[in-house]
Scaffold this active site. Structure first.
Site, PDB file in Angstrom:
ATOM      1  N   THR A 114     -27.366  -1.519 -17.760  1.00 51.79           N
ATOM      2  CA  THR A 114     -26.722  -0.635 -18.729  1.00 51.79           C
ATOM      3  C   THR A 114     -25.796   0.369 -18.071  1.00 51.79           C
ATOM      4  O   THR A 114     -26.021   0.777 -16.923  1.00 51.79           O
ATOM      5  CB  THR A 114     -27.799   0.146 -19.510  1.00 51.79           C
ATOM      6  OG1 THR A 114     -27.163   1.156 -20.289  1.00 51.79           O
ATOM      7  CG2 THR A 114     -28.767   0.857 -18.579  1.00 51.79           C
ATOM      8  N   TYR A 172     -34.286   5.903 -20.011  1.00 50.35           N
ATOM      9  CA  TYR A 172     -33.772   4.537 -20.190  1.00 50.35           C
ATOM     10  C   TYR A 172     -32.913   4.128 -18.987  1.00 50.35           C
ATOM     11  O   TYR A 172     -33.115   3.065 -18.385  1.00 50.35           O
ATOM     12  CB  TYR A 172     -32.958   4.473 -21.489  1.00 50.35           C
ATOM     13  CG  TYR A 172     -32.207   3.190 -21.670  1.00 50.35           C
ATOM     14  CD1 TYR A 172     -32.880   1.975 -21.771  1.00 50.35           C
ATOM     15  CD2 TYR A 172     -30.809   3.184 -21.737  1.00 50.35           C
ATOM     16  CE1 TYR A 172     -32.177   0.796 -21.933  1.00 50.35           C
ATOM     17  CE2 TYR A 172     -30.107   2.008 -21.910  1.00 50.35           C
ATOM     18  CZ  TYR A 172     -30.792   0.818 -21.996  1.00 50.35           C
ATOM     19  OH  TYR A 172     -30.100  -0.351 -22.145  1.00 50.35           O
TER      20      TYR A 172
END
Ligand code: UDP
Length: 327
Positions: free
Chosen positions: A121, A145
């Protein structure tokens, strides 16, 4: 190149992004096995290959599954993906993302699987000074995250040093839109992502859209992101697999269009298409960087990747059309 004889195992293949990748792999004729615990995946998303319902935390079953299927490559797409949720519940994110990735990498080593595709990501970059990041930028996540994914990238790099495993880590920017057939799209009714929520407001499934933060250091005060159509992202996976299966070295690649849009610009584009809808200003959301835009030179030159669905209006339209099909 991917051949009909190749066997490909994909974790998270029943999810939003995973299912688009499976659909793209269908055209190659390769054998596909989806491994998914269906926590956020849907059986309706499965249109090709076989599926084993399995939780990646179950190492014994995972190893047996890898042993029985004997994949030539593993695409590890499963994971939890909501930034604010990771801020509230980091431990779940470390289990679902970091620990389970460790299990998948370990199962590859145990079963001599040498090709690994990983869904990483843009959140690994944190707050890049210029807002635009190349892959060489330092990794400074600002939310759990991003940390869970950066840790998995590290595990892959270390494992590749110590073994014959080669990998491609694809750093996704903001993925949105739906398959043109409308068979696939973002189905989660409680999804938190901007374009999904706009589609729900336009189709009157939600009353209004909250803009999280209007005082960011950006031209209009709202956050800027690089939105990529899910089908272009799926195509990047097919090309990355081709690369690995043709003997290519390990790579880390940004997946974005190198163009940023603010939250207000996304709203304006949607309103130009569908007319005005209720929008309210809200506080900043924890963990949100002001601006994240991909420098995508590397993926374009290395994999010869050329987006086919580029265009914010197009992405929004496909998300709204899919949302209508869910009515
Ligand atoms: N956002 C917003 N309202 C929403 C959902 C998102 O203002 O209901 C903003 C969010 O704060 C961020 C951008 O839209 O600046 C993209 O957020 P999203 O959750 O879609 O993706 P993320 O960048 O967090 O992965």
């Amino acid at each position: 190149m991917i051949q009909k004889t190749h066997r490909l195992l994909i974790t998270g293949g029943a999810g939003y992004i995973g299912s688009h990748i499976v659909m793209a792999l269908k055209d190659t004729g390769a054998s596909v096995l989806v491994v998914d615990n269906l926590s956020t995946g849907f059986r309706e998303n499965l249109h090709y290959g076989d599926c084993v319902v399995l939780d990646l935390a179950d190492r014994d079953r995972l190893n047996r599954c890898f042993h029985d299927f004997k994949p030539d490559a593993v695409l590890h797409i499963a994971g939890s993906i909501v930034v604010p949720e990771s801020v509230r519940d980091p431990i779940t994110y470390y289990y679902n993302n970091t620990m389970n990735s460790l299990n998948v990498i370990d199962a590859c080593l145990n079963n001599r699987i040498g090709h690994f595709l990983f869904s990483s990501t843009a959140a690994v970059y944190g707050i890049p000074p210029e807002g635009i990041c190349a892959e060489s930028a330092p990794l400074c996540p600002i939310n759990p995250y991003g940390h869970t994914k950066a840790m998995t990238e590290r595990m892959l790099a270390d494992t590749a040093e110590a073994s014959s495993l080669r990998y491609v880590a694809l750093r996704y920017f903001n993925v949105a839109g739906a398959h043109p057939s409308l068979q696939l799209g973002q189905r989660m009714p409680d999804a938190t992502h901007l374009i999904k929520i706009i589609a729900q407001v336009i189709t009157q499934k939600r009353a209004s859209l909250s803009v999280f933060g209007t005082d960011y250091p950006t031209p209009d005060g709202t956050c800027i992101r690089d939105y990529i159509h899910v089908c272009d992202l799926a195509d990047a996976h097919v090309r990355a697999l081709d690369w690995l299966l043709s003997g290519g070295k390990s790579l880390t690649l940004n997946c974005g269009y190198s163009r940023g849009f603010s939250v207000n610009e996304v709203i304006k584009t949607a309103e130009d298409l569908y007319g005005p809808f209720p929008v309210t200003a809200a506080d900043r959301r924890p963990g949100d960087p002001p601006q994240l835009i991909a420098n995508a030179d590397r993926i374009r030159s290395t994999l010869n990747w050329t987006p086919r669905y580029d265009g914010l209006s197009r992405i929004i339209q496909s998300a709204v059309e899919f949302e209508k099909s869910l009515l």
